[in-house]
Motif scaffolding. Structure first.
Motif, PDB file in Angstrom:
ATOM      1  N   SER A  59      55.921 -53.512  48.820  1.00 43.50           N
ATOM      2  CA  SER A  59      55.397 -52.410  48.027  1.00 43.50           C
ATOM      3  C   SER A  59      55.430 -51.122  48.837  1.00 43.50           C
ATOM      4  O   SER A  59      55.135 -51.102  50.024  1.00 43.50           O
ATOM      5  CB  SER A  59      53.953 -52.693  47.607  1.00 43.50           C
ATOM      6  OG  SER A  59      53.448 -51.594  46.892  1.00 43.50           O
TER       7      SER A  59
ATOM      8  N   GLU B 254      47.719 -48.450  35.845  1.00 45.58           N
ATOM      9  CA  GLU B 254      47.394 -49.866  36.006  1.00 45.58           C
ATOM     10  C   GLU B 254      48.007 -50.428  37.281  1.00 45.58           C
ATOM     11  O   GLU B 254      47.410 -51.279  37.946  1.00 45.58           O
ATOM     12  CB  GLU B 254      47.866 -50.665  34.795  1.00 45.58           C
ATOM     13  CG  GLU B 254      47.052 -50.416  33.536  1.00 45.58           C
ATOM     14  CD  GLU B 254      47.328 -49.050  32.903  1.00 45.58           C
ATOM     15  OE1 GLU B 254      48.409 -48.481  33.142  1.00 45.58           O
ATOM     16  OE2 GLU B 254      46.455 -48.559  32.181  1.00 45.58           O
ATOM     17  N   THR B 255      49.207 -49.966  37.639  1.00 46.37           N
ATOM     18  CA  THR B 255      49.842 -50.413  38.880  1.00 46.37           C
ATOM     19  C   THR B 255      49.005 -49.985  40.072  1.00 46.37           C
ATOM     20  O   THR B 255      48.812 -50.770  41.014  1.00 46.37           O
ATOM     21  CB  THR B 255      51.265 -49.845  39.002  1.00 46.37           C
ATOM     22  OG1 THR B 255      52.040 -50.307  37.902  1.00 46.37           O
ATOM     23  CG2 THR B 255      51.921 -50.262  40.302  1.00 46.37           C
TER      24      THR B 255
ATOM     25  N   TYR C 137      45.747 -49.419  40.060  1.00 46.02           N
ATOM     26  CA  TYR C 137      44.531 -50.235  40.050  1.00 46.02           C
ATOM     27  C   TYR C 137      44.812 -51.624  40.630  1.00 46.02           C
ATOM     28  O   TYR C 137      44.050 -52.141  41.443  1.00 46.02           O
ATOM     29  CB  TYR C 137      43.984 -50.389  38.626  1.00 46.02           C
ATOM     30  CG  TYR C 137      43.541 -49.104  37.985  1.00 46.02           C
ATOM     31  CD1 TYR C 137      42.883 -48.119  38.713  1.00 46.02           C
ATOM     32  CD2 TYR C 137      43.763 -48.887  36.642  1.00 46.02           C
ATOM     33  CE1 TYR C 137      42.465 -46.941  38.116  1.00 46.02           C
ATOM     34  CE2 TYR C 137      43.356 -47.709  36.030  1.00 46.02           C
ATOM     35  CZ  TYR C 137      42.708 -46.741  36.773  1.00 46.02           C
ATOM     36  OH  TYR C 137      42.302 -45.589  36.191  1.00 46.02           O
ATOM     37  N   ARG C 138      45.913 -52.219  40.198  1.00 45.00           N
ATOM     38  CA  ARG C 138      46.257 -53.566  40.677  1.00 45.00           C
ATOM     39  C   ARG C 138      46.512 -53.552  42.183  1.00 45.00           C
ATOM     40  O   ARG C 138      46.039 -54.410  42.924  1.00 45.00           O
ATOM     41  CB  ARG C 138      47.485 -54.092  39.931  1.00 45.00           C
ATOM     42  CG  ARG C 138      47.838 -55.517  40.292  1.00 45.00           C
ATOM     43  CD  ARG C 138      49.021 -56.057  39.501  1.00 45.00           C
ATOM     44  NE  ARG C 138      50.224 -55.293  39.771  1.00 45.00           N
ATOM     45  CZ  ARG C 138      50.851 -54.511  38.880  1.00 45.00           C
ATOM     46  NH1 ARG C 138      50.385 -54.401  37.656  1.00 45.00           N
ATOM     47  NH2 ARG C 138      51.931 -53.856  39.199  1.00 45.00           N
ATOM     48  N   ARG C 139      47.250 -52.543  42.662  1.00 42.62           N
ATOM     49  CA  ARG C 139      47.560 -52.455  44.084  1.00 42.62           C
ATOM     50  C   ARG C 139      46.291 -52.216  44.906  1.00 42.62           C
ATOM     51  O   ARG C 139      46.143 -52.753  45.994  1.00 42.62           O
ATOM     52  CB  ARG C 139      48.581 -51.341  44.324  1.00 42.62           C
ATOM     53  CG  ARG C 139      49.094 -51.281  45.726  1.00 42.62           C
ATOM     54  CD  ARG C 139      49.905 -52.514  46.074  1.00 42.62           C
ATOM     55  NE  ARG C 139      50.350 -52.410  47.449  1.00 42.62           N
ATOM     56  CZ  ARG C 139      50.381 -53.410  48.298  1.00 42.62           C
ATOM     57  NH1 ARG C 139      50.068 -54.623  47.885  1.00 42.62           N
ATOM     58  NH2 ARG C 139      50.778 -53.237  49.519  1.00 42.62           N
TER      59      ARG C 139
ATOM     60  N   GLY D 152      43.342 -53.324  44.193  1.00 46.74           N
ATOM     61  CA  GLY D 152      42.700 -54.632  44.285  1.00 46.74           C
ATOM     62  C   GLY D 152      43.388 -55.532  45.301  1.00 46.74           C
ATOM     63  O   GLY D 152      42.735 -56.256  46.056  1.00 46.74           O
ATOM     64  N   GLN D 153      44.730 -55.476  45.352  1.00 45.83           N
ATOM     65  CA  GLN D 153      45.472 -56.291  46.315  1.00 45.83           C
ATOM     66  C   GLN D 153      45.174 -55.875  47.749  1.00 45.83           C
ATOM     67  O   GLN D 153      45.157 -56.702  48.654  1.00 45.83           O
ATOM     68  CB  GLN D 153      46.974 -56.164  46.056  1.00 45.83           C
ATOM     69  CG  GLN D 153      47.451 -56.809  44.786  1.00 45.83           C
ATOM     70  CD  GLN D 153      48.883 -56.427  44.441  1.00 45.83           C
ATOM     71  OE1 GLN D 153      49.459 -55.495  45.024  1.00 45.83           O
ATOM     72  NE2 GLN D 153      49.460 -57.140  43.492  1.00 45.83           N
TER      73      GLN D 153
ATOM     74  N   GLY E  86      35.340 -56.445  38.791  1.00 46.16           N
ATOM     75  CA  GLY E  86      36.698 -56.365  39.296  1.00 46.16           C
ATOM     76  C   GLY E  86      37.277 -54.967  39.249  1.00 46.16           C
ATOM     77  O   GLY E  86      38.442 -54.766  39.550  1.00 46.16           O
ATOM     78  N   ARG E  87      36.450 -53.986  38.842  1.00 47.84           N
ATOM     79  CA  ARG E  87      36.951 -52.617  38.819  1.00 47.84           C
ATOM     80  C   ARG E  87      36.946 -52.071  40.233  1.00 47.84           C
ATOM     81  O   ARG E  87      35.987 -52.237  40.972  1.00 47.84           O
ATOM     82  CB  ARG E  87      36.076 -51.741  37.921  1.00 47.84           C
ATOM     83  CG  ARG E  87      36.164 -52.142  36.472  1.00 47.84           C
ATOM     84  CD  ARG E  87      35.355 -51.238  35.611  1.00 47.84           C
ATOM     85  NE  ARG E  87      33.941 -51.354  35.941  1.00 47.84           N
ATOM     86  CZ  ARG E  87      32.970 -50.851  35.218  1.00 47.84           C
ATOM     87  NH1 ARG E  87      33.248 -50.185  34.117  1.00 47.84           N
ATOM     88  NH2 ARG E  87      31.730 -50.994  35.559  1.00 47.84           N
ATOM     89  N   THR E  88      38.006 -51.422  40.589  1.00 47.79           N
ATOM     90  CA  THR E  88      38.096 -50.899  41.944  1.00 47.79           C
ATOM     91  C   THR E  88      37.444 -49.534  42.029  1.00 47.79           C
ATOM     92  O   THR E  88      37.060 -48.942  41.034  1.00 47.79           O
ATOM     93  CB  THR E  88      39.564 -50.763  42.380  1.00 47.79           C
ATOM     94  OG1 THR E  88      40.172 -49.777  41.543  1.00 47.79           O
ATOM     95  CG2 THR E  88      40.295 -52.069  42.266  1.00 47.79           C
TER      96      THR E  88
ATOM     97  N   ARG F 201      39.050 -46.983  39.664  1.00 52.24           N
ATOM     98  CA  ARG F 201      38.691 -47.023  38.246  1.00 52.24           C
ATOM     99  C   ARG F 201      37.290 -46.463  38.045  1.00 52.24           C
ATOM    100  O   ARG F 201      37.022 -45.758  37.106  1.00 52.24           O
ATOM    101  CB  ARG F 201      38.788 -48.452  37.733  1.00 52.24           C
ATOM    102  CG  ARG F 201      38.705 -48.528  36.236  1.00 52.24           C
ATOM    103  CD  ARG F 201      38.902 -49.938  35.755  1.00 52.24           C
ATOM    104  NE  ARG F 201      40.215 -50.436  36.002  1.00 52.24           N
ATOM    105  CZ  ARG F 201      41.195 -50.463  35.107  1.00 52.24           C
ATOM    106  NH1 ARG F 201      40.980 -49.982  33.917  1.00 52.24           N
ATOM    107  NH2 ARG F 201      42.366 -50.939  35.396  1.00 52.24           N
TER     108      ARG F 201
END
Length: 137
Positions: free
Chosen positions: A80, A109-110, A112-114, A116-117, A126-128, A131
């Motif tokens: 990434s 969304e990408t 947000y997902r990253r 979290g990763q 689960g909201r970072t 968010r």
């Protein structure tokens, strides 16, 4: 022309065209695979991304991966480009996430997902941090 193209042009059903062609002794040509091993190798070696290969051939990304699987290989994921440092700069900038996402060429969304990763702080839902900062759900 394919049965579908003939049917669309003549205004008939595709199965009707196939039946008449079979009755006339005309057989359809076997379909050749669109994605070939050199295309897969191009993506595997990094000369092109999987998305670029798929767009060039007019197929889906899954078709490229499926061809690789059929040939006993796989295309590894690229690392990434959204690193911890990039995410840190985004959080510290206090600019809207949508601006950062647009600048990087990805979706919110990408990001947000990253986040979290990468283990950025979040709440029980689960909201970072990203968010929560934007006030979204």
């Amino acid at each position: 022309m394919t049965y579908r193209q003939i049917a669309a042009r003549e205004g008939w059903d595709e199965k009707t065209i196939a039946t008449h062609c079979r009755g006339l002794g005309l057989t359809s040509q076997p379909r050749q695979p669109v994605v070939t091993l050199p295309d897969v190798e191009s993506a595997r070696e990094g000369r092109e991304t999987v998305r670029e290969v798929a767009d060039r051939l007019g197929v889906t990304i899954q078709a490229v991966h499926q061809c690789a699987y059929r040939h006993g290989t796989r295309i590894p994921r690229r690392p990434s480009r959204i690193t911890y440092e990039v995410m840190r700069e985004i959080v510290l900038s206090r600019a809207p996430i949508s601006h950062a996402a647009e600048g990087l060429g990805v979706t919110r969304e990408t990001l947000y997902r990253r986040a979290g990763q990468l283990g950025l702080p979040g709440d029980r839902r689960g909201r970072t941090l990203l968010r929560r900062r934007e006030g979204g759900v």
